[in-house]
Scaffold this motif. Structure first.
Motif, PDB file in Angstrom:
ATOM      1  N   MET A  39       0.834  -1.206   0.000  1.00 58.77           N
ATOM      2  CA  MET A  39       0.000   0.000   0.000  1.00 58.77           C
ATOM      3  C   MET A  39       0.865   1.250   0.000  1.00 58.77           C
ATOM      4  O   MET A  39       0.881   2.037  -0.922  1.00 58.77           O
ATOM      5  N   ALA A  40       1.624   1.429   1.096  1.00 51.19           N
ATOM      6  CA  ALA A  40       2.451   2.624   1.205  1.00 51.19           C
ATOM      7  C   ALA A  40       3.911   2.281   1.032  1.00 51.19           C
ATOM      8  O   ALA A  40       4.352   1.187   1.341  1.00 51.19           O
ATOM      9  N   ALA A  41       4.680   3.246   0.546  1.00 50.63           N
ATOM     10  CA  ALA A  41       6.112   3.047   0.371  1.00 50.63           C
ATOM     11  C   ALA A  41       6.904   3.511   1.589  1.00 50.63           C
ATOM     12  O   ALA A  41       8.095   3.307   1.668  1.00 50.63           O
ATOM     13  N   ILE A  42       6.237   4.181   2.553  1.00 55.59           N
ATOM     14  CA  ILE A  42       6.918   4.604   3.775  1.00 55.59           C
ATOM     15  C   ILE A  42       7.147   3.387   4.651  1.00 55.59           C
ATOM     16  O   ILE A  42       6.267   2.556   4.820  1.00 55.59           O
ATOM     17  N   ASN A  43       8.316   3.260   5.247  1.00 55.43           N
ATOM     18  CA  ASN A  43       8.672   2.107   6.059  1.00 55.43           C
ATOM     19  C   ASN A  43       8.898   2.519   7.513  1.00 55.43           C
ATOM     20  O   ASN A  43       9.906   3.149   7.833  1.00 55.43           O
ATOM     21  N   TRP A  74      -1.677   1.844   8.496  1.00 58.47           N
ATOM     22  CA  TRP A  74      -2.752   2.734   8.057  1.00 58.47           C
ATOM     23  C   TRP A  74      -2.255   4.167   7.901  1.00 58.47           C
ATOM     24  O   TRP A  74      -2.507   4.825   6.895  1.00 58.47           O
ATOM     25  N   PHE A  75      -1.520   4.672   8.907  1.00 53.65           N
ATOM     26  CA  PHE A  75      -1.016   6.037   8.825  1.00 53.65           C
ATOM     27  C   PHE A  75      -0.026   6.203   7.676  1.00 53.65           C
ATOM     28  O   PHE A  75      -0.014   7.226   6.976  1.00 53.65           O
ATOM     29  N   SER A  76       0.829   5.212   7.462  1.00 53.29           N
ATOM     30  CA  SER A  76       1.810   5.319   6.380  1.00 53.29           C
ATOM     31  C   SER A  76       1.114   5.392   5.028  1.00 53.29           C
ATOM     32  O   SER A  76       1.529   6.117   4.133  1.00 53.29           O
ATOM     33  N   GLY A  77       0.004   4.647   4.892  1.00 52.30           N
ATOM     34  CA  GLY A  77      -0.748   4.705   3.644  1.00 52.30           C
ATOM     35  C   GLY A  77      -1.363   6.068   3.412  1.00 52.30           C
ATOM     36  O   GLY A  77      -1.363   6.582   2.289  1.00 52.30           O
ATOM     37  N   GLN A  78      -1.914   6.668   4.464  1.00 47.64           N
ATOM     38  CA  GLN A  78      -2.505   7.994   4.332  1.00 47.64           C
ATOM     39  C   GLN A  78      -1.445   9.036   3.946  1.00 47.64           C
ATOM     40  O   GLN A  78      -1.663   9.885   3.069  1.00 47.64           O
ATOM     41  N   ILE A  79      -0.309   8.995   4.617  1.00 42.78           N
ATOM     42  CA  ILE A  79       0.769   9.954   4.337  1.00 42.78           C
ATOM     43  C   ILE A  79       1.304   9.772   2.926  1.00 42.78           C
ATOM     44  O   ILE A  79       1.522  10.735   2.184  1.00 42.78           O
ATOM     45  N   ASP A  80       1.495   8.518   2.538  1.00 42.31           N
ATOM     46  CA  ASP A  80       2.030   8.241   1.202  1.00 42.31           C
ATOM     47  C   ASP A  80       1.053   8.720   0.124  1.00 42.31           C
ATOM     48  O   ASP A  80       1.465   9.219  -0.923  1.00 42.31           O
ATOM     49  N   GLY A  81      -0.261   8.590   0.406  1.00 42.22           N
ATOM     50  CA  GLY A  81      -1.250   9.073  -0.556  1.00 42.22           C
ATOM     51  C   GLY A  81      -1.162  10.572  -0.771  1.00 42.22           C
ATOM     52  O   GLY A  81      -1.305  11.061  -1.898  1.00 42.22           O
ATOM     53  N   VAL A  82      -0.919  11.343   0.285  1.00 40.90           N
ATOM     54  CA  VAL A  82      -0.757  12.791   0.159  1.00 40.90           C
ATOM     55  C   VAL A  82       0.495  13.129  -0.640  1.00 40.90           C
ATOM     56  O   VAL A  82       0.472  13.981  -1.537  1.00 40.90           O
ATOM     57  N   ILE A  83       1.595  12.440  -0.336  1.00 40.98           N
ATOM     58  CA  ILE A  83       2.861  12.715  -1.022  1.00 40.98           C
ATOM     59  C   ILE A  83       2.760  12.410  -2.517  1.00 40.98           C
ATOM     60  O   ILE A  83       3.146  13.215  -3.363  1.00 40.98           O
ATOM     61  N   GLU A  84       2.217  11.254  -2.843  1.00 41.37           N
ATOM     62  CA  GLU A  84       2.094  10.885  -4.259  1.00 41.37           C
ATOM     63  C   GLU A  84       1.053  11.747  -4.964  1.00 41.37           C
ATOM     64  O   GLU A  84       1.190  12.058  -6.154  1.00 41.37           O
ATOM     65  N   GLY A  85       0.011  12.163  -4.238  1.00 37.90           N
ATOM     66  CA  GLY A  85      -0.991  13.038  -4.828  1.00 37.90           C
ATOM     67  C   GLY A  85      -0.439  14.393  -5.209  1.00 37.90           C
ATOM     68  O   GLY A  85      -0.966  15.074  -6.090  1.00 37.90           O
ATOM     69  N   ALA A  86       0.653  14.790  -4.552  1.00 40.59           N
ATOM     70  CA  ALA A  86       1.315  16.051  -4.881  1.00 40.59           C
ATOM     71  C   ALA A  86       2.342  15.889  -5.995  1.00 40.59           C
ATOM     72  O   ALA A  86       3.046  16.847  -6.344  1.00 40.59           O
ATOM     73  N   GLY A  87       2.452  14.679  -6.534  1.00 39.71           N
ATOM     74  CA  GLY A  87       3.388  14.445  -7.636  1.00 39.71           C
ATOM     75  C   GLY A  87       4.804  14.165  -7.191  1.00 39.71           C
ATOM     76  O   GLY A  87       5.730  14.221  -8.005  1.00 39.71           O
ATOM     77  N   LEU A  88       5.007  13.835  -5.919  1.00 41.28           N
ATOM     78  CA  LEU A  88       6.339  13.535  -5.402  1.00 41.28           C
ATOM     79  C   LEU A  88       6.506  12.036  -5.237  1.00 41.28           C
ATOM     80  O   LEU A  88       5.540  11.282  -5.149  1.00 41.28           O
TER      81      LEU A  88
END
Length: 275
Positions: free
Chosen positions: A1-5, A42-56
């Protein structure tokens, strides 16, 4: 789901809180790590979604990345086209609506003959549009930017300027260029260049017509280029001898030449796209 580890959320087993834990709080026991790992996931997925949504691209080592993503999303994304030509804009993932405003190229001023009282008319201002358009991620949309019209050449056989080019966003909206200033030979040219037009926008604003020269005793005031929406004013020129017309100010037509002078060039088109 998220790339944050998260190092503390790496276990393969994780579970969501049950109804009793949600209602009464969490007890102590061996299930705590599974629950904590679920929360980390769950939190890592939410954060990763914001980061990728900004094109980063997610980077665990960049502790400022979430802040950068929020700042980028808050100010929005934009593409700006200020060079005449044809370009392709590919709609990014997650984008379904864009705000676009565009100006066409402005007309060039007319050249002037060398005989007394010769003065060319000025170039016309550009058409302008602004609108909001539905777009589809992954689809390519064509952006066309109109060139500013060249000024006419002064001399014994003066030439008129050139009209500005058309600016458009795909098939959604189009703005046409300001008209060409007309050469004056032996007298002040009394034919005004037309302003450009626009269609397809929520706002469609025509350009102003190009101005005419005025003779005051032995002084001739140059014809001043017509403006477009939000344009800067062209400078007024006065001369008692041969003089080239000034190039158009921002989104403005070129001034006309006087007594053998060349006409000024028109300002080029422009388009900005925000989402």
């Amino acid at each position: 789901m998220a790339a944050i580890n998260f190092p503390f959320g790496a276990s393969a087993t994780r579970r969501a809180p049950d109804a009793d834990e949600l209602a009464n709080g969490f007890g102590c026991g061996p299930a705590d790590k599974e629950l904590f790992d679920w929360l980390s996931w769950w939190f890592s997925g939410q954060i990763d979604g914001v980061i990728e949504g900004a094109g980063l691209t997610t980077d665990d080592a960049d502790l400022q990345q979430l802040l950068k993503a929020i700042q980028r999303l808050a100010r929005g994304m934009a593409a700006v086209y200020a060079t005449p030509g044809t370009f392709n804009w590919v709609c990014p993932a997650g984008v379904s609506r864009v705000s676009v405003e565009g100006w066409a190229g402005s007309g060039g001023g007319g050249g002037s003959g060398t005989s007394a009282s010769s003065a060319g008319s000025a170039g016309g201002g550009p058409g302008y549009f602004k609108g909001w358009y539905d777009v589809t991620p992954g689809v390519t949309y064509t952006v066309t930017i109109g060139a500013g019209g060249a000024g006419g050449v002064g001399g014994a056989s003066p030439t008129s300027g050139a009209a500005g080019g058309t600016t458009s966003f795909s098939s959604f909206a189009t703005a046409t260029g300001g008209g060409a200033g007309i050469a004056g030979n032996g007298s002040i040219q009394l034919t005004q260049a037309a302003g450009g037009t626009a269609s397809g926008g929520l706002i469609n604003h025509p350009g102003r017509t190009g101005g005419l020269a005025v003779a005051i005793s032995t002084t001739i005031l140059h014809a001043v280029g017509g403006g477009g929406f939000a344009s800067s004013n062209n400078f007024v020129q006065a001369t008692g001898g041969s003089n080239n017309g000034l190039a158009g100010g921002i989104f403005g037509g070129g001034n006309g030449g006087v007594l053998g002078g060349n006409g000024g060039a028109g300002w080029p088109g422009f388009l900005s796209l925000e989402y």
